[in-house]
Design a protein around this motif. Sequence first.
Motif, PDB file in Angstrom:
ATOM      1  N   ALA A  45      10.771  40.193 143.951  1.00  0.00           N
ATOM      2  CA  ALA A  45      10.256  39.125 143.090  1.00  0.00           C
ATOM      3  C   ALA A  45      10.201  39.549 141.624  1.00  0.00           C
ATOM      4  CB  ALA A  45       8.874  38.694 143.558  1.00  0.00           C
ATOM      5  N   PHE A  46      10.229  40.865 141.359  1.00  0.00           N
ATOM      6  CA  PHE A  46      10.137  41.367 139.987  1.00  0.00           C
ATOM      7  C   PHE A  46      11.504  41.681 139.392  1.00  0.00           C
ATOM      8  CE2 PHE A  46       6.136  42.438 142.091  1.00  0.00           C
ATOM      9  CZ  PHE A  46       5.242  41.823 141.241  1.00  0.00           C
ATOM     10  N   ARG A  47      12.566  41.501 140.173  1.00  0.00           N
ATOM     11  CA  ARG A  47      13.901  41.750 139.660  1.00  0.00           C
ATOM     12  C   ARG A  47      14.385  40.541 138.874  1.00  0.00           C
ATOM     13  NH1 ARG A  47      15.127  43.511 145.298  1.00  0.00           N
ATOM     14  NH2 ARG A  47      14.468  45.679 145.375  1.00  0.00           N
ATOM     15  N   LYS A  48      15.398  40.786 138.033  1.00  0.00           N
ATOM     16  CA  LYS A  48      15.962  39.707 137.222  1.00  0.00           C
ATOM     17  C   LYS A  48      16.493  38.594 138.118  1.00  0.00           C
ATOM     18  CE  LYS A  48      19.552  38.817 133.811  1.00  0.00           C
ATOM     19  NZ  LYS A  48      20.699  39.366 133.081  1.00  0.00           N
ATOM     20  N   ILE A  49      17.217  38.984 139.168  1.00  0.00           N
ATOM     21  CA  ILE A  49      17.726  38.023 140.141  1.00  0.00           C
ATOM     22  C   ILE A  49      17.045  38.317 141.464  1.00  0.00           C
ATOM     23  CG2 ILE A  49      19.759  37.202 141.391  1.00  0.00           C
ATOM     24  CD1 ILE A  49      21.421  38.014 138.947  1.00  0.00           C
ATOM     25  N   CYS A  50      16.304  37.351 141.958  1.00  0.00           N
ATOM     26  CA  CYS A  50      15.485  37.546 143.154  1.00  0.00           C
ATOM     27  C   CYS A  50      16.210  37.033 144.402  1.00  0.00           C
ATOM     28  CB  CYS A  50      14.154  36.813 142.991  1.00  0.00           C
ATOM     29  SG  CYS A  50      13.119  36.911 144.454  1.00  0.00           S
ATOM     30  N   LEU A  51      16.428  37.918 145.365  1.00  0.00           N
ATOM     31  CA  LEU A  51      16.986  37.542 146.660  1.00  0.00           C
ATOM     32  C   LEU A  51      15.977  37.925 147.734  1.00  0.00           C
ATOM     33  CD1 LEU A  51      20.761  38.529 146.613  1.00  0.00           C
ATOM     34  CD2 LEU A  51      19.800  36.258 146.851  1.00  0.00           C
ATOM     35  N   PRO A  52      15.053  37.039 148.055  1.00  0.00           N
ATOM     36  CA  PRO A  52      14.030  37.367 149.038  1.00  0.00           C
ATOM     37  C   PRO A  52      14.620  37.468 150.442  1.00  0.00           C
ATOM     38  CG  PRO A  52      13.904  35.053 148.470  1.00  0.00           C
ATOM     39  CD  PRO A  52      14.938  35.662 147.566  1.00  0.00           C
ATOM     40  N   TYR A  53      13.931  38.192 151.300  1.00  0.00           N
ATOM     41  CA  TYR A  53      14.370  38.311 152.690  1.00  0.00           C
ATOM     42  C   TYR A  53      14.030  37.031 153.445  1.00  0.00           C
ATOM     43  CZ  TYR A  53      13.964  39.520 157.627  1.00  0.00           C
ATOM     44  OH  TYR A  53      14.048  39.523 158.991  1.00  0.00           O
ATOM     45  N   MET A 148      22.786  34.123 140.060  1.00  0.00           N
ATOM     46  CA  MET A 148      23.661  35.284 140.193  1.00  0.00           C
ATOM     47  C   MET A 148      25.147  34.911 140.200  1.00  0.00           C
ATOM     48  SD  MET A 148      23.083  36.135 144.259  1.00  0.00           S
ATOM     49  CE  MET A 148      23.915  37.687 144.268  1.00  0.00           C
ATOM     50  N   ILE A 149      25.466  33.620 140.219  1.00  0.00           N
ATOM     51  CA  ILE A 149      26.861  33.204 140.446  1.00  0.00           C
ATOM     52  C   ILE A 149      27.819  33.741 139.385  1.00  0.00           C
ATOM     53  CG2 ILE A 149      28.410  31.207 140.502  1.00  0.00           C
ATOM     54  CD1 ILE A 149      26.263  29.725 142.111  1.00  0.00           C
ATOM     55  N   GLU A 150      27.459  33.643 138.124  1.00  0.00           N
ATOM     56  CA  GLU A 150      28.370  34.076 137.054  1.00  0.00           C
ATOM     57  C   GLU A 150      28.728  35.556 137.188  1.00  0.00           C
ATOM     58  OE1 GLU A 150      28.554  34.262 132.173  1.00  0.00           O
ATOM     59  OE2 GLU A 150      27.091  32.939 133.127  1.00  0.00           O
ATOM     60  N   ASP A 151      27.701  36.409 137.373  1.00  0.00           N
ATOM     61  CA  ASP A 151      27.943  37.849 137.524  1.00  0.00           C
ATOM     62  C   ASP A 151      28.694  38.143 138.821  1.00  0.00           C
ATOM     63  OD1 ASP A 151      26.662  38.423 135.141  1.00  0.00           O
ATOM     64  OD2 ASP A 151      24.713  38.739 136.097  1.00  0.00           O
ATOM     65  N   LEU A 152      28.396  37.377 139.844  1.00  0.00           N
ATOM     66  CA  LEU A 152      29.026  37.568 141.149  1.00  0.00           C
ATOM     67  C   LEU A 152      30.521  37.261 141.089  1.00  0.00           C
ATOM     68  CD1 LEU A 152      28.136  38.367 144.007  1.00  0.00           C
ATOM     69  CD2 LEU A 152      27.830  35.950 144.501  1.00  0.00           C
ATOM     70  N   PRO A 172      26.825  26.864 147.104  1.00  0.00           N
ATOM     71  CA  PRO A 172      28.258  27.126 146.886  1.00  0.00           C
ATOM     72  C   PRO A 172      28.484  27.784 145.528  1.00  0.00           C
ATOM     73  CG  PRO A 172      27.749  24.819 146.479  1.00  0.00           C
ATOM     74  CD  PRO A 172      26.470  25.450 146.989  1.00  0.00           C
ATOM     75  N   LEU A 173      29.669  28.336 145.341  1.00  0.00           N
ATOM     76  CA  LEU A 173      30.036  28.897 144.038  1.00  0.00           C
ATOM     77  C   LEU A 173      30.422  27.735 143.129  1.00  0.00           C
ATOM     78  CD1 LEU A 173      32.230  31.948 145.164  1.00  0.00           C
ATOM     79  CD2 LEU A 173      29.766  31.898 144.658  1.00  0.00           C
ATOM     80  N   GLN A 174      29.582  27.448 142.163  1.00  0.00           N
ATOM     81  CA  GLN A 174      29.806  26.304 141.280  1.00  0.00           C
ATOM     82  C   GLN A 174      31.151  26.425 140.563  1.00  0.00           C
ATOM     83  OE1 GLN A 174      26.373  26.681 138.804  1.00  0.00           O
ATOM     84  NE2 GLN A 174      24.980  25.783 140.289  1.00  0.00           N
ATOM     85  N   ASN A 175      31.845  25.305 140.467  1.00  0.00           N
ATOM     86  CA  ASN A 175      33.133  25.198 139.763  1.00  0.00           C
ATOM     87  C   ASN A 175      34.291  25.866 140.493  1.00  0.00           C
ATOM     88  OD1 ASN A 175      31.812  23.821 137.661  1.00  0.00           O
ATOM     89  ND2 ASN A 175      31.309  25.743 136.643  1.00  0.00           N
TER      90      ASN A 175
END
Length: 200
Positions: A45-53, A148-152, A172-175
Motif C-alpha cells: 500500500a506504500f509503494r508507488k504502484i500498489c498491487l495488493p494480494y 502501471m500500464i505505461e511502464d509495463l 486491459p492494456l489501454q490503447n
Amino acid sequence: MEANVTPVNAEVKKKSSKFGIALATLTGGIGLAISVITIPFITPAFRKICLPYVPSTTDQIKNIILALKGRSGSVLDVGSGDGRIVIAAAKAGFQADGIELNPWLVYFSKLSAINHGVSSKTLFLRKNLWKYNLEKYDNIVIFVVTEMIEDLIAKFQSELKPNCSIIVCRFPLQNYKPISTIGEGLDTVWVYKTPLMNNL
C-alpha cells in the motif's frame, strides 16, 4: 518508623513482579510476531504502484488456462500470490514460474506445489517485476492496475520475445487491441501478442 514487611508479603510481591515481566514479554513477543507476518501484506500500500494480494477465482484460473490453450514453452505469473495460477499452468503441462514480493506467499506457494505434485515443474522467486528480466518466457500472466500500464508496455516492448503471449487480468492494456477476450466481469482475461500493436 520503618514499615514492617513480612516474608509472605515479600514473596507475593516477588511472584507478582515475575508475572508482570512474563506477561510483558509474552505480549511483546505476540506483537512482534504479528508485525513480522503482516508487514509483507501491508507494505504494498506504500509503494508507488500498489498491487495488493487478491486470490484468483476458480473461473479466472479456468480462463487463464483457456488462454494458454495451444501455446507451449514457459509461463511466468507476475505477482504470483499463493501460487494457484502457476500450479494450474504446471498441471496443464507448462514449466511455470512465479515472482512475488511477499516472502510468506513465496514459501506457501512452494509448499502448495509440493502438495499438488508439481514442484519439479514450478519455480517461485521473491523478485520485483521492475528488476526482473522477462526475456526467457513464452507466456506472461499478469494482474494489471491502470497506474502501471505505461511502464509495463515499455518493459514488455523491450524485453519480451516475438510472439510471446501476454494474458492480462483485471484491466486491459489501454490503447492496445487484444487478440482474444475470455470470460466476463471480474474474471475476464485479455490476450495480447508481442510485438504489441497500438490501436491508434
